[in-house]
Write a protein that holds these residues in place. Structure first.
Motif, short mmCIF file in Angstrom:
data_model
loop_
_atom_site.label_atom_id
_atom_site.label_comp_id
_atom_site.label_asym_id
_atom_site.label_seq_id
_atom_site.Cartn_x
_atom_site.Cartn_y
_atom_site.Cartn_z
N VAL A 153 0.85 -1.19 0.00
CA VAL A 153 0.00 0.00 0.00
C VAL A 153 0.88 1.23 0.00
O VAL A 153 1.81 1.36 0.80
CB VAL A 153 -0.93 0.03 1.23
CG1 VAL A 153 -1.75 1.31 1.25
CG2 VAL A 153 -1.85 -1.19 1.22
N PHE A 154 0.60 2.15 -0.91
CA PHE A 154 1.27 3.45 -0.95
C PHE A 154 0.20 4.52 -1.05
O PHE A 154 -0.64 4.48 -1.96
CB PHE A 154 2.22 3.54 -2.14
CG PHE A 154 2.88 4.89 -2.30
CD1 PHE A 154 4.08 5.17 -1.67
CD2 PHE A 154 2.28 5.88 -3.08
CE1 PHE A 154 4.68 6.41 -1.81
CE2 PHE A 154 2.88 7.13 -3.22
CZ PHE A 154 4.09 7.39 -2.59
N LEU A 155 0.22 5.46 -0.13
CA LEU A 155 -0.77 6.54 -0.12
C LEU A 155 -0.06 7.86 0.09
O LEU A 155 0.63 8.06 1.09
CB LEU A 155 -1.79 6.32 1.00
CG LEU A 155 -2.87 7.40 1.17
CD1 LEU A 155 -3.80 7.42 -0.03
CD2 LEU A 155 -3.68 7.16 2.45
N GLU A 156 -0.19 8.78 -0.88
CA GLU A 156 0.33 10.14 -0.72
C GLU A 156 -0.84 11.09 -0.58
O GLU A 156 -1.67 11.22 -1.49
CB GLU A 156 1.20 10.55 -1.90
CG GLU A 156 1.77 11.96 -1.72
CD GLU A 156 2.43 12.54 -2.95
OE1 GLU A 156 2.91 13.68 -2.89
OE2 GLU A 156 2.44 11.85 -4.00
N LEU A 191 -3.71 6.75 -4.17
CA LEU A 191 -3.62 5.46 -3.51
C LEU A 191 -3.18 4.41 -4.53
O LEU A 191 -3.75 4.29 -5.61
CB LEU A 191 -4.98 5.07 -2.92
CG LEU A 191 -5.11 3.67 -2.31
CD1 LEU A 191 -4.19 3.52 -1.11
CD2 LEU A 191 -6.56 3.40 -1.91
N ILE A 192 -2.12 3.67 -4.18
CA ILE A 192 -1.64 2.57 -5.02
C ILE A 192 -1.66 1.30 -4.19
O ILE A 192 -1.08 1.25 -3.10
CB ILE A 192 -0.22 2.84 -5.54
CG1 ILE A 192 -0.20 4.12 -6.38
CG2 ILE A 192 0.28 1.65 -6.37
CD1 ILE A 192 1.19 4.48 -6.90
N LEU A 193 -2.33 0.30 -4.69
CA LEU A 193 -2.52 -0.95 -3.95
C LEU A 193 -1.87 -2.11 -4.67
O LEU A 193 -2.20 -2.41 -5.82
CB LEU A 193 -4.01 -1.25 -3.76
CG LEU A 193 -4.77 -0.30 -2.83
CD1 LEU A 193 -6.26 -0.56 -2.94
CD2 LEU A 193 -4.31 -0.48 -1.40
N GLY A 194 -0.95 -2.74 -3.99
CA GLY A 194 -0.41 -4.02 -4.44
C GLY A 194 0.63 -3.92 -5.52
O GLY A 194 0.82 -2.90 -6.17
N ASN A 227 13.90 7.03 -3.88
CA ASN A 227 13.43 6.81 -5.25
C ASN A 227 13.19 5.33 -5.53
O ASN A 227 12.18 4.94 -6.13
CB ASN A 227 14.46 7.37 -6.23
CG ASN A 227 14.09 7.15 -7.68
OD1 ASN A 227 14.54 6.19 -8.30
ND2 ASN A 227 13.26 8.01 -8.22
N ALA A 228 14.11 4.48 -5.06
CA ALA A 228 13.96 3.04 -5.27
C ALA A 228 12.75 2.47 -4.56
O ALA A 228 12.17 1.47 -4.98
CB ALA A 228 15.22 2.32 -4.81
N ASN A 229 12.33 3.12 -3.46
CA ASN A 229 11.20 2.66 -2.68
C ASN A 229 9.85 3.00 -3.32
O ASN A 229 8.84 2.35 -3.04
CB ASN A 229 11.26 3.28 -1.28
CG ASN A 229 10.02 3.03 -0.47
OD1 ASN A 229 9.69 1.89 -0.17
ND2 ASN A 229 9.31 4.10 -0.14
N LEU A 230 9.83 4.00 -4.20
CA LEU A 230 8.57 4.43 -4.79
C LEU A 230 8.03 3.42 -5.80
O LEU A 230 8.81 2.68 -6.41
CB LEU A 230 8.76 5.77 -5.50
CG LEU A 230 9.04 6.99 -4.63
CD1 LEU A 230 9.34 8.20 -5.51
CD2 LEU A 230 7.89 7.28 -3.70
#
Length: 265
Positions: A10-13, A23-26, A245-248
């Motif tokens: 899960v990534f939420l900015e 929201l980006i899921l999975g 950057n690599a984590n995004l």
């Protein structure tokens, strides 16, 4: 909504000024198991045949489920979704500190007025101080582009401040994925999430004579502000930016020729 995912990330900015969120899921793989997603004002919930993962949002952030729009699947990232938020975000500024940025030992910094722990480790110290410096300079001088140079007058990084009102929330279901994103090793545990205020920047590495023409253009532009740091700190900042950057998610890592990163406040 339904998706297919073997692992759920899960990534939420959240953007405070815009009251919006991405929201980006999975990180779905073809042939993965089905996943049901529920978006509630104060939490996100993902259900798969293996179990249920729920992420509680910080008290300052509330999602507006009815505003969901722009749902799309991006290969390598997963489901992208935009929605409105009700966010009251603030940043804690360090008003006074006399610590040298050249120190190498692990440090703990406390807020002088409230006594709360603000910074626990060296990496966070560098990020926080530089992020706050960028925000203060951009506000005072209306400049958003910076050359990060060492005391040897060499330019190490070209930095472009995009915004300072981001709250980033991330979660990994499986601890084995922590190894893929080393910047998060100190903050993530298995089945945990992390939230932090950040500034969002574009950057170009300039070591080993990279981007010489662009460096020359920026140095001759009066709207670009030079920021001088110890050379070792410049290299550490470049490492921090590279790890961020690599984590995004892969689709968020570049804007034209620039790389994207977050610096924690």
């Amino acid at each position: 909504m339904a998706a297919s995912a073997a692992e759920t990330r899960v990534f939420l900015e959240v953007r405070g000024q815009l009251q919006s969120a991405l929201l980006i899921l999975g990180e779905p793989k073809e042939g993965g198991m089905p996943m049901n997603i529920s978006i509630m004002p104060s939490s996100l919930q993902m259900k798969t045949p293996e179990g249920c993962t729920e992420i509680q949002l910080p008290a300052e952030v509330r999602l507006v489920p009815s505003s969901c729009r722009g749902l799309q699947f991006v290969v390598g990232d997963g489901l992208h979704l935009r929605l409105q938020t009700q966010a009251k975000l603030g940043t804690k500024l360090i008003s006074m500190f006399n610590q040298s940025s050249q120190t190498q030992e692990c440090c703990t910094f406390y807020c002088q007025s409230c006594g709360e722990v603000i910074i626990k480790d060296r990496s966070w110290f560098v990020q926080s101080v530089i992020a706050q410096c960028l925000v203060q300079l951009s506000s005072a001088r209306s400049t958003f582009r910076f050359t990060i140079q060492g005391q040897d007058d060499k330019v190490y990084i070209l930095l472009w401040l995009l915004n300072s009102d981001s709250l980033v929330i991330e979660s990994l279901r499986n601890s084995k994925y922590i190894k893929k994103f080393p910047l998060l090793e100190n903050t993530f545990k298995a089945d945990s999430s992390s939230a932090w205020s950040a500034v969002k920047v574009l950057y170009q590495p300039c070591i080993k004579s990279r981007n010489e023409k662009l460096v020359s253009l920026w140095e001759s532009d009066i709207s670009v502000h030079p920021l001088t740091l110890p050379s070792a700190t410049c290299l550490e900042l470049l490492l921090i930016l590279s790890k961020s950057n690599a984590n995004l998610p892969s689709s968020l890592r570049r804007v034209n020729s620039f790389q994207v990163a977050f610096l924690k406040m």
